[in-house]
Design a protein around this motif. Structure first.
Motif, PDB file in Angstrom:
ATOM      1  N   UNK A  35       0.919  -1.262   0.007  1.00  0.00           N
ATOM      2  CA  UNK A  35       0.141  -0.070   0.089  1.00  0.00           C
ATOM      3  C   UNK A  35       0.834   1.337   0.164  1.00  0.00           C
ATOM      4  N   UNK A  36       0.608   2.250  -0.871  1.00  0.00           N
ATOM      5  CA  UNK A  36       1.313   3.454  -1.004  1.00  0.00           C
ATOM      6  C   UNK A  36       2.552   3.430  -1.736  1.00  0.00           C
ATOM      7  N   UNK A  37       2.863   2.211  -2.240  1.00  0.00           N
ATOM      8  CA  UNK A  37       3.891   2.145  -3.529  1.00  0.00           C
ATOM      9  C   UNK A  37       3.358   2.686  -4.751  1.00  0.00           C
ATOM     10  N   UNK A  38       4.410   3.213  -5.674  1.00  0.00           N
ATOM     11  CA  UNK A  38       3.873   3.496  -7.037  1.00  0.00           C
ATOM     12  C   UNK A  38       4.135   2.662  -7.791  1.00  0.00           C
ATOM     13  N   UNK A  39       3.205   2.498  -8.771  1.00  0.00           N
ATOM     14  CA  UNK A  39       3.708   1.615 -10.047  1.00  0.00           C
ATOM     15  C   UNK A  39       3.428   2.420 -11.261  1.00  0.00           C
ATOM     16  N   UNK A  40       4.568   2.634 -11.997  1.00  0.00           N
ATOM     17  CA  UNK A  40       4.540   3.395 -13.105  1.00  0.00           C
ATOM     18  C   UNK A  40       4.149   2.381 -14.444  1.00  0.00           C
ATOM     19  N   UNK A  41       3.089   2.975 -15.150  1.00  0.00           N
ATOM     20  CA  UNK A  41       2.555   2.041 -16.258  1.00  0.00           C
ATOM     21  C   UNK A  41       3.146   2.904 -17.628  1.00  0.00           C
ATOM     22  N   UNK A  42       3.991   2.317 -18.507  1.00  0.00           N
ATOM     23  CA  UNK A  42       4.293   2.572 -19.497  1.00  0.00           C
ATOM     24  C   UNK A  42       3.951   1.733 -20.905  1.00  0.00           C
ATOM     25  N   UNK A  43       2.592   1.743 -21.192  1.00  0.00           N
ATOM     26  CA  UNK A  43       2.080   0.706 -21.990  1.00  0.00           C
ATOM     27  C   UNK A  43       1.069   1.291 -22.906  1.00  0.00           C
ATOM     28  N   UNK A  44       1.049   0.805 -24.011  1.00  0.00           N
ATOM     29  CA  UNK A  44      -0.075   1.107 -24.952  1.00  0.00           C
ATOM     30  C   UNK A  44      -1.360   0.706 -24.731  1.00  0.00           C
ATOM     31  N   UNK A  45      -2.596   0.859 -25.366  1.00  0.00           N
ATOM     32  CA  UNK A  45      -3.943   0.417 -25.154  1.00  0.00           C
ATOM     33  C   UNK A  45      -4.244  -0.794 -25.323  1.00  0.00           C
ATOM     34  N   UNK A  46      -3.866  -1.724 -24.469  1.00  0.00           N
ATOM     35  CA  UNK A  46      -4.096  -3.041 -24.285  1.00  0.00           C
ATOM     36  C   UNK A  46      -4.706  -3.326 -23.034  1.00  0.00           C
ATOM     37  N   UNK A  47      -5.701  -4.483 -23.088  1.00  0.00           N
ATOM     38  CA  UNK A  47      -6.321  -4.823 -21.779  1.00  0.00           C
ATOM     39  C   UNK A  47      -5.481  -4.789 -20.510  1.00  0.00           C
ATOM     40  N   UNK A  48      -4.235  -5.400 -20.563  1.00  0.00           N
ATOM     41  CA  UNK A  48      -3.405  -5.397 -19.528  1.00  0.00           C
ATOM     42  C   UNK A  48      -3.083  -4.194 -18.673  1.00  0.00           C
ATOM     43  N   UNK A  49      -3.364  -2.921 -19.464  1.00  0.00           N
ATOM     44  CA  UNK A  49      -3.188  -1.787 -18.824  1.00  0.00           C
ATOM     45  C   UNK A  49      -4.258  -1.647 -17.811  1.00  0.00           C
ATOM     46  N   UNK A  50      -5.378  -1.836 -18.120  1.00  0.00           N
ATOM     47  CA  UNK A  50      -6.590  -1.593 -17.087  1.00  0.00           C
ATOM     48  C   UNK A  50      -6.600  -2.779 -15.841  1.00  0.00           C
ATOM     49  N   UNK A  51      -6.073  -4.044 -16.331  1.00  0.00           N
ATOM     50  CA  UNK A  51      -5.784  -4.916 -15.278  1.00  0.00           C
ATOM     51  C   UNK A  51      -4.832  -4.514 -14.214  1.00  0.00           C
ATOM     52  N   UNK A  52      -3.575  -3.762 -14.686  1.00  0.00           N
ATOM     53  CA  UNK A  52      -2.624  -3.223 -13.876  1.00  0.00           C
ATOM     54  C   UNK A  52      -3.272  -2.367 -12.973  1.00  0.00           C
ATOM     55  N   UNK A  53      -3.992  -1.380 -13.649  1.00  0.00           N
ATOM     56  CA  UNK A  53      -4.721  -0.342 -12.601  1.00  0.00           C
ATOM     57  C   UNK A  53      -5.574  -0.958 -11.713  1.00  0.00           C
TER      58      UNK A  53
END
Length: 624
Positions: A125-143
């Motif tokens: 909790x509170x850690x940051x995850x940087x998402x550098x990814x195109x428009x693919x469904x894995x982006x939403x799953x990561x969020x």
């Protein structure tokens, strides 16, 4: 005439959520009552809030003080014991015509697996995850995986360069980066190599880089640091993942970071709180898009932008809607993809930028690419003004002379739409973006006297007089800079200055008239002029440059670049240098921010303090 026709079409639309008289009643409610209405009806609390709103020290504030809630339950899990369990939540169409459909059940399962895997990697909790990814469904799953464990996700668009990414890594200080090996948006693009280059330049080093395999193509994987997404999930204990307890958040805990440079000379991350953002996203999505059972909604904006965060992901998911996601962008060259996607998924509500509509119109007129689609019921426009001939084509041709075409005005820093033309309710006026959404205290201030403008049709600075629950609450590193940048002391009180200019008419309809600062807003993308100048200056022959914005109320903001060369160059080589400058800008910042004109000058006009006189350059540009 076109606006009267659209207004008539809109009046014929039958709303499902809130009838016109209920919306009018909501618009007349006091600010605090609307906030309480949102808190009680659009979020489910584990511990109810004690106070709707409180100033801790003006302009510092808190919404829903004392409340605690489960954000993953609010977004996904609440649907698993309802009829929405096996309903499509996300429909994804790839550039290569591949397809993935996630129901609410399967989306919850995938997000839970990834959340468990993240916890095994040490993300907490509170850690940051940087998402550098195109428009693919894995982006939403990561969020959603971040939401489940209380991590803070931060999107950065994959088109930006390795240098730009390195700066964001240092500002964000993420413990984990999620990327892809390649992108198929436009041309095939090696993303992982850019991440590797960025990490060689950044001071901060995340513990791990998780890589989604978009296409079966090898990339360099650094031992111990880099992990394939599919390998990470294959090692996950499914039973343990499903039984993973979701993290409970307090009212003011952060949900995500929106990385921006629009107001700062250096990259800064804007922080948004979970309760305020999610409650407002749910409320405004239902108010604006009026989702009904059986709706399929396509928001064509890129997943990295704020409009997708609230009206493609969180808002639709909280409302139990079906949201469509396309990997690529719609342009004149691939216009057939638009019609194919609408028909395949029976899309009935669509949010687009006027740029896309113009591309479809040009494809129709120049290439005879047009297909009648009968499922569409509502069009929403945003990001920039629309030219009247483009609007006419949209209503007459694509809308079959009967579908409402409505405007939405969103602001990244405010985390939401703040004005809109509502289906089944609003009058549609020429150049207007609608009336303020109930609960938004929008006002216009005189830039010289710093006082509120009380007269109709008089332009001034667009400001928010009372805090909005969805708005950014701080910066990653620099609380004082946040308040100094956004909150201005006007008329003996603090107001949040948006940076746009506008006015109201006699019926409280709102009109935009361009930017009033060094921010450009093109194709739904906002960027600082200094960042464009710094990119141009990387060219080996450019000594310095200056960008100015020309405001056109019909066509939106356009950019003019004035460049000083380091040495005399034959004018016959100017076109080659311009092409090279444009290539640098596309690589660093993306095509939407290319200047309309690049002019070479001997010197840039500057004041005694050495600051470029942009007003003088603007006068020169207007005479060109």
């Amino acid at each position: 005439m076109i606006y009267e026709s659209i207004t008539k079409a809109n009046k014929n639309y039958k709303r499902d959520f809130l009838q016109p008289e209920e919306i009018q009643e909501l618009m007349e409610k006091p600010y605090m009552e609307v906030a309480d209405y949102v808190g009680k009806n659009f979020l489910e609390w584990i511990e109810p809030y004690r106070e709707v709103f409180e100033y801790t020290k003006v302009p510092r504030y808190q919404f829903f003080k004392g409340g605690k809630f489960n954000p993953f339950y609010n977004v996904i899990e609440k649907h698993l014991n309802t009829k929405n369990k096996n309903k499509a939540a996300i429909i994804w169409r790839g550039s290569d015509y591949t397809e993935k459909i996630y129901t609410y059940q399967s989306l919850s399962f995938e997000a839970s697996k990834l959340a468990y895997a993240f916890k095994k990697l040490g993300v907490k909790k509170g850690d940051k995850v940087l998402i550098y990814i195109p428009n693919i469904p894995e982006a939403i799953i990561v969020m959603l995986a971040c939401v489940r464990i209380g991590a803070i996700h931060a999107f950065f668009h994959f088109s930006y360069s390795a240098d730009a990414l390195a700066e964001r890594i240092d500002d964000c200080r993420a413990s984990l980066i999620v990327t892809a090996n390649y992108s198929l948006t436009g041309n095939e693009l090696d993303i992982k190599t850019k991440v590797d280059a960025a990490l060689k330049k950044s001071e901060h080093q995340p513990k791990h880089v998780v890589v989604v395999e978009r296409i079966p193509k090898k990339v360099h994987m650094k031992p111990l640091r880099d992990i394939w997404y599919h390998d990470l999930l294959s090692d996950t204990d499914f039973k343990e993942a499903v039984n993973l307890e979701s993290t409970i958040l307090s009212f003011d805990d952060p949900l995500f970071i929106m990385i921006t440079t629009t107001h700062f000379p250096e990259p800064k991350g804007l922080v948004y709180s979970a309760a305020g953002f999610l409650g407002w996203a749910h409320y405004t999505f239902k108010l604006i898009f009026d989702p009904k059972d059986g709706d399929t909604i396509w928001n064509t904006t890129d997943i990295a932008w704020m409009n997708s965060h609230n009206y493609k992901i969180y808002g639709p998911l909280m409302a139990g809607a079906t949201s469509v996601m396309f990997e690529d962008s719609i342009q004149m060259q691939n216009a057939r993809r638009f019609y194919g996607i609408v028909e395949r998924y029976n899309i009935n509500k669509c949010y687009m930028s006027p740029r896309i509509i113009k591309a479809l119109m040009n494809a129709d007129m120049k290439k005879k690419v047009f297909e009648r689609v009968d499922s569409l019921e509502l069009f929403f426009l945003g990001g920039e003004p629309i030219e009247e001939d483009v609007l006419y084509w949209l209503y007459r041709k694509l809308g079959k002379d009967k579908l409402p075409v409505l405007n939405i005005y969103s602001v990244t820093e405010l985390g939401s739409a703040v004005a809109a033309q509502l289906p089944g309710f609003s009058k549609v006026k020429k150049d207007s973006v609608g009336q303020p959404i109930p609960g938004v205290d929008l006002a216009i201030y005189d830039s010289i006297t710093k006082t509120k403008i009380k007269y109709q049709n008089e332009k001034g600075l667009v400001s928010i007089e009372k805090p909005l629950m969805s708005m950014c609450t701080s910066l990653c590193h620099g609380e004082e800079l946040f308040y100094k940048t956004f909150w201005k002391y006007f008329d003996e009180k603090y107001v949040f200055r948006v940076g746009d200019a506008g006015c109201f008419d006699e019926e409280s309809h709102f009109y935009l008239s361009g930017r009033v600062d060094d921010i450009v807003h093109v194709a739904g993308k906002r960027i600082n002029l200094q960042q464009i100048e710094e990119t141009i200056n990387k060219h080996k022959l450019i000594k310095e440059s200056a960008i100015i914005i020309l405001n056109d109320e019909k066509k939106g903001d356009s950019l003019i670049a004035f460049c000083v060369l380091k040495k005399n160059v034959d004018e016959s080589n100017y076109s080659l240098i311009i092409d090279e400058i444009n290539e640098v800008i596309i690589e660093e910042l993306g095509e939407p921010v290319l200047p309309q004109y690049i002019k070479f000058v001997r010197v840039l006009p500057k004041g005694a303090d050495g600051v470029v006189l942009r007003d003088l350059l603007k006068e020169i540009a207007m005479q060109m």
